[in-house]
Each structure stands twice: as C-alpha cells, then as structure tokens.
Design an enzyme around this catalytic site. Structure first.
Site, PDB file in Angstrom:
ATOM      1  CG  HIS A  45      -1.960   1.424   1.088  1.00 50.39           C
ATOM      2  ND1 HIS A  45      -3.303   1.167   0.684  1.00 50.39           N
ATOM      3  CD2 HIS A  45      -1.948   2.161   1.929  1.00 50.39           C
ATOM      4  CE1 HIS A  45      -3.663   2.128   0.585  1.00 50.39           C
ATOM      5  NE2 HIS A  45      -2.925   2.897   1.491  1.00 50.39           N
ATOM      6  CB  ALA A  46       1.050   4.124  -2.320  1.00 51.14           C
ATOM      7  CG  HIS A  54      -1.446  11.163  -3.251  1.00 49.27           C
ATOM      8  ND1 HIS A  54      -2.523  12.040  -2.563  1.00 49.27           N
ATOM      9  CD2 HIS A  54      -1.178  10.309  -2.179  1.00 49.27           C
ATOM     10  CE1 HIS A  54      -2.900  11.592  -1.521  1.00 49.27           C
ATOM     11  NE2 HIS A  54      -2.233  10.704  -1.147  1.00 49.27           N
ATOM     12  CD  GLU A  55       1.424   8.097  -1.286  1.00 49.78           C
ATOM     13  OE1 GLU A  55       1.791   8.316  -0.230  1.00 49.78           O
ATOM     14  OE2 GLU A  55       0.313   7.447  -1.377  1.00 49.78           O
ATOM     15  CG  HIS A  72       1.635  12.512   2.023  1.00 47.48           C
ATOM     16  ND1 HIS A  72       0.637  12.883   2.611  1.00 47.48           N
ATOM     17  CD2 HIS A  72       0.958  11.368   1.171  1.00 47.48           C
ATOM     18  CE1 HIS A  72      -0.509  12.302   2.413  1.00 47.48           C
ATOM     19  NE2 HIS A  72      -0.549  11.444   1.532  1.00 47.48           N
ATOM     20  CD  GLU A 113      -4.040  11.152   2.459  1.00 48.04           C
ATOM     21  OE1 GLU A 113      -3.569  10.999   1.526  1.00 48.04           O
ATOM     22  OE2 GLU A 113      -3.543  10.595   3.498  1.00 48.04           O
ATOM     23  CG  HIS A 126      -7.422   3.264   4.330  1.00 48.05           C
ATOM     24  ND1 HIS A 126      -7.289   2.579   3.278  1.00 48.05           N
ATOM     25  CD2 HIS A 126      -6.274   4.326   4.431  1.00 48.05           C
ATOM     26  CE1 HIS A 126      -6.426   3.493   2.393  1.00 48.05           C
ATOM     27  NE2 HIS A 126      -5.923   4.343   3.021  1.00 48.05           N
ATOM     28  CE1 TYR A 133      -6.187   8.636   1.865  1.00 48.60           C
ATOM     29  CE2 TYR A 133      -7.738   7.940   3.843  1.00 48.60           C
ATOM     30  CZ  TYR A 133      -6.273   7.778   3.222  1.00 48.60           C
ATOM     31  OH  TYR A 133      -5.082   7.184   3.746  1.00 48.60           O
TER      32      TYR A 133
END
Length: 561
Positions: A314-315, A344-345, A348, A372, A474, A484
């Site tokens: 899971h990323a 996206h990552e 963060h 997010e 999750h 999210y």
C-alpha cells in the site's frame, strides 16, 4: 494546573515525542518493507510502548483541559489529547494487547494471497486484474476470494474496539469515533454535520454518474448480471472496493465524445520505470520552486515490490526523522493510476519537509484532509498541457475541446465515484465505536451503508461469517478515512485557487500550474504553517476562503453535468 505548569508539560512532552517518533518510524519502516516473525515482534513492542507513552501524555494533558491558557499552549495541549488514533486504557497490559491485535490485523491483510487460475496471487496484482478483467465470472471469483482473506479478522477487530473505546473514555471522550471527529478545530457533532453538508453539495452529481454507469453495465452484461435499476454489483466497477471506476472508461465514454489519449500507453511507450515515474513527479514540485528531494530519498525508498519477501505494498510517504529522511514505499506499476499516486505521495513528503522547522506538535497537516489534498491537487495538474511539457504527448496530440467530455468522464469515474465510498468507511466505524452497530451485525451494517451511500451490492451472498470491511487496508490498519473525503473537496479548492493565481483563462479542467513559481511560493507558505494554526487559517492563506466548499469540484465538472 497553572499556565506555567502547562507550558513546562508541553515542552517535556514535545521533547519526549520527538525522540520516540524517530525510533518508532524506523521500526515501522523495517516491518513494512520486510514482514516476518521478528519484524512483527519488534513492531508489536514498539507500538505498545508508543501507545502507553501517548496515553500517559494525553492523560497528563487532560489536567489542563479547564485551565486558562495562552492560545499556543492551549492548541498544543489539545493536540496532545487527540494524538492517538487508538488509545489504550492505562491498565497494565492493555497497550501490549492492543498492539498485538493491530499488528496481527495489519499482517493478515498485507500477507494475504488467493489461489487464482492455478497460482498464488497478491493484492497488488489482484487490483490490476480487477481493472482489466471483464468476464463477470472471473471478477466475482477474484472479489470473493480476496474478501475471504478478511474473514478471520472479525474476532480481533471486536476486541480491539472494546479496548480502544475504554481508552477513549479514560481520556474524556465517549468513544473512539467521537475522538476522531474532535480533531478538526470544531465540536465533533458540528464536524459530522459539516461532512453531510459537503456531501449534499455533490450527491446530485454522483446520482447521475451512478445511473449512467449502471445503464452501460446493463447494456454490456445484460439483466442477469447487472439489472437496469437498483444497486450496481460491486465487482463490476473496475476496482476491488468499488471506490474508483476509471478503468471502466472505454465502456463509459459518452456517445459522440471523442476518444482521447491513454496515459498508461504513453508511459509504456516512453519506457518509463518506477524511478523515472518518481523523478517525473519530483520535477513537478521543483518546477514550482521547491528543493529537490535529498539523495537519501533515492537510496532508501522502496519503489517496487521485492521478489524475496512480504512487504506492505500500500503506497505511503514517510518522514523518519522530522528533518530530511523522507521516503516513499510503493510497489509502482507503469500505469496512469500509479503515475497519479506517486505525484500524490510526494505531496506528503514536500509537506513534511515544509513544516519541519515547526515545534514537534505542529509537524502535521492543518487537518488530516490537508495532507491528502496536497498531492492530489498536484495530480489534478496531470492535464494534456502538462504531458506535453514533460514530453509524453506531442502538442499536435492534445485532444480538441470536443474530447473534454471524455477527459471529464474519466476524472468523474475516479473523483466523484470515490466520495460516497469515503463516507461509508468512517460512517461504519463511527457507528461501530458508538455502539449503533454491534458485532453481530458488522457485515450486514457494512452492506446497508454501502447500498445507501454508494448504491452497490456484493456479487455473492454475505453473512456474519464474513468480515468484508477488513478487506480494505484502512480498516485492517485503523487509518481514519474522513481525511480522504475532505481531501477530495479541498484538492479542487486548492486547484481552482492556484489556477486563478496563475491567470489561467481556459476551462478549469485543462489548467496546469507546472512551472509557476509564484503559485509555488504561496503553496509552500501554506505548507510551512503545518498544524500551528486552526485549519481555516491555512486554507485562507492559499485560497482566500475560510470554509471548505464543494463548489470548486462542482465547477470543475460542470461541463460534464
């Protein structure tokens, strides 16, 4: 319980947490990238000690709940009280038992395999199959077998709820759900109403999209597989959890709308690999004037699935030392979805770096939805213009305006389709934690909520012998999901504001701010605030407004409506 005592307490707590967090992060990284008996053992003990420490610090902070304090100290005291996702009671052994259960749930999910067509298949490959397979019998088999992986989690999950709820009561909350909802600079019941208000703004669009998709599925599969009315069969929607329907795009393109480019094909033809995908995502952030990632990011990240061991695929993005040890863990596959995910990552990571000079308790997003939304705002910029800028698309290949319906439909199948799924995830948990859903109805209530919000139904009969919520990362890993939903609202607010700052004059959905350093400066100023101010202050710093609003998302999709 004086202001002076509160300040001393906060300073000591921040020093302790800063020291603990690096050790905890490194243990968790080892477990996530090398799952075996020993790393599970290490993680259980690290998590137990972490929970005990945070329960102690949160309880101590509770002494100052009614003390008149300067705003900065009051904010830090409140953040300490809310710093746990799953609090344990202060009774001896409770934290260790909670850590043992949560590690077992996480491991069962991440090591899950199914037998499919004569071989053992892991989840990351199953996700790809769900997006490409169109035989309903095969889809039903993949879906059903993966959900069987979660069935043994039920007893552990029930016990975990009991322990964590007692821990929440010890901290002055009615239950864990109320504690989660208290994390948004407003009372929990007010936040729950805010969520319903935002959903109300976007629900009419979802209902139209659902109707369109159901009609096309019925035309493809016939009444026996997908009836023309009622709920949609969950395994037909191109995703294991029916949260993203974009892989159905070839089936869903509106009549008369032109086909457009396929990003997966473009990436494959250009011989992209995992590192190049990541380098390209980094280049978006540096084009805004932000610094490149440190060399250690490239040395220490896990960008592909190792062949010799179990890992958590899971990323996720990691900040191991609250400074520059930034990493990503993702089993990158060369496709459009993972191209968006790596953009996206890194959001963060850039957020983590931006607020690293804040005091420890402020080293976080303005609220969890901000964290997010940052990367998803960047991913919205993956437009035809951006693909031209990075050489994936020739300018002559930019689709004409007549293809915009197709571009928007593909985005809607991702963004609009996701909203009710995100609501369902935490609606179920809030009701589990407050007792409205009891253990004997875990699965039935899960499907009642999914039908009410998403309008979907399982492909096979489900009973209380199953535990279908646990088939989602999750739930098994106890990651709150409201973030999210909020991020999907916020990312469009960020995007619209950035495009206005850049002076974009075309259709909103075609905008990219790639290369705009003025936008980057304002963007970074918001990120640097971390959690030091209430979230409306951070929102205003970038967008000029203090209220979360679904209007930007509605305006983005208006041509499709």
């Amino acid at each position: 319980a004086t202001p002076e005592a509160a300040q001393a307490y906060v300073e000591a707590a921040e020093a302790e947490l800063a020291e603990r967090s690096e050790y905890e992060a490194r243990v968790a990284w080892i477990y996530n990238t090398y799952i075996n008996f020993d790393t599970e053992w290490l993680l259980q003990r690290s998590d137990a000690a972490a929970t005990e420490a945070r329960v102690r610090l949160a309880s101590g902070a509770g002494r100052f709940a009614d003390t008149e304090l300067p705003s900065d100290i009051r904010r830090k005291i409140d953040l300490l009280r809310l710093s746990l996702v799953l609090p344990a009671p202060q009774t001896e052994g409770a934290a260790a038992q909670l850590a043992e259960i949560t590690t077992r749930l996480a491991s069962r999910y991440s090591t899950g395999r199914i037998d499919y067509q004569g071989r053992q298949v892991a989840l990351d490959e199953l996700e790809t199959l769900m997006g490409t397979e169109r035989n309903p019998r095969n889809l039903q088999e993949i879906w059903t077998e993966w959900h069987e992986v979660a069935a043994p989690m039920r007893e552990d999950y029930t016990r975990m709820v009991e322990i964590a709820n007692q821990g929440a009561r010890d901290l002055g909350f009615e239950n864990v759900g109320q504690m989660w909802l208290s994390n948004y600079d407003m009372p929990a019941d007010q936040m729950e109403s805010e969520v319903e208000r935002l959903w109300g703004q976007l629900q009419p669009f979802y209902e139209q999209l659902h109707c369109h998709v159901r009609t096309r599925l019925n035309a493809t599969y016939g009444d026996a597989v997908q009836p023309a009315d009622g709920p949609i069969r969950a395994d037909l929607l191109g995703n294991m959890w029916a949260q993203d329907w974009s892989t159905l795009m070839p089936m869903m393109r509106p009549r008369g709308a032109r086909a457009t480019y396929d990003t997966t094909t473009l990436l494959t033809r250009a011989n992209y690999d995992a590192v190049r995908m990541t380098r390209t995502a980094e280049a978006f952030y540096t084009s805004l004037g932000l610094a490149p990632l440190p060399d250690t990011f490239w040395e220490r990240s896990m960008l592909t699935r190792p062949q010799d061991r179990d890992v958590v695929c899971h990323a996720s993005a990691w900040d191991l030392d609250s400074r520059e040890d930034l990493r990503v863990k993702q089993c990158i596959q060369i496709n459009a979805e993972h191209f968006q995910t790596i953009h996206h990552e890194l959001g963060h990571n850039y957020y983590q770096r931006a607020y690293m000079d804040q005091p420890y308790l402020y080293q976080n997003g303005a609220h969890d939805g901000f964290h997010e939304a940052i990367g998803d705002f960047i991913a919205l910029n993956i437009t035809p213009e951006y693909l031209v800028e990075i050489g994936l698309l020739r300018r002559s290949q930019i689709p004409p305006a007549s293809a915009d319906t197709s571009l928007l439909m593909e985005q809607a199948l991702n963004k609009i389709a996701f909203l009710p799924f995100a609501l369902t995830m935490d609606q179920w948990r809030w009701q589990v934690f407050d007792g409205r859903i009891t253990p004997d109805r875990y699965n039935a209530a899960w499907w009642e909520l999914r039908e009410r919000y998403q309008g979907i139904t399982p492909p096979t009969a489900r009973t209380e012998a199953h535990f279908d919520p646990g088939a989602k990362y999750h739930i098994a890993n106890n990651v709150p999901y409201l973030r999210y939903f909020l991020s999907y609202v916020l990312q469009f607010q960020f995007y619209e504001a950035a495009c206005q700052q850049a002076g974009w004059e075309g259709p909103l959905h075609r905008c990219t701010v790639y290369g705009n350093r003025e936008v980057g400066a304002r963007f970074n100023a918001m990120m640097e605030m971390g959690a030091s101010r209430p979230w409306p202050d951070a929102l205003e710093a970038f967008t000029g407004t203090r209220q979360m609003d679904g209007g930007a998302m509605a305006r983005y999709f208006q041509p499709l409506m």
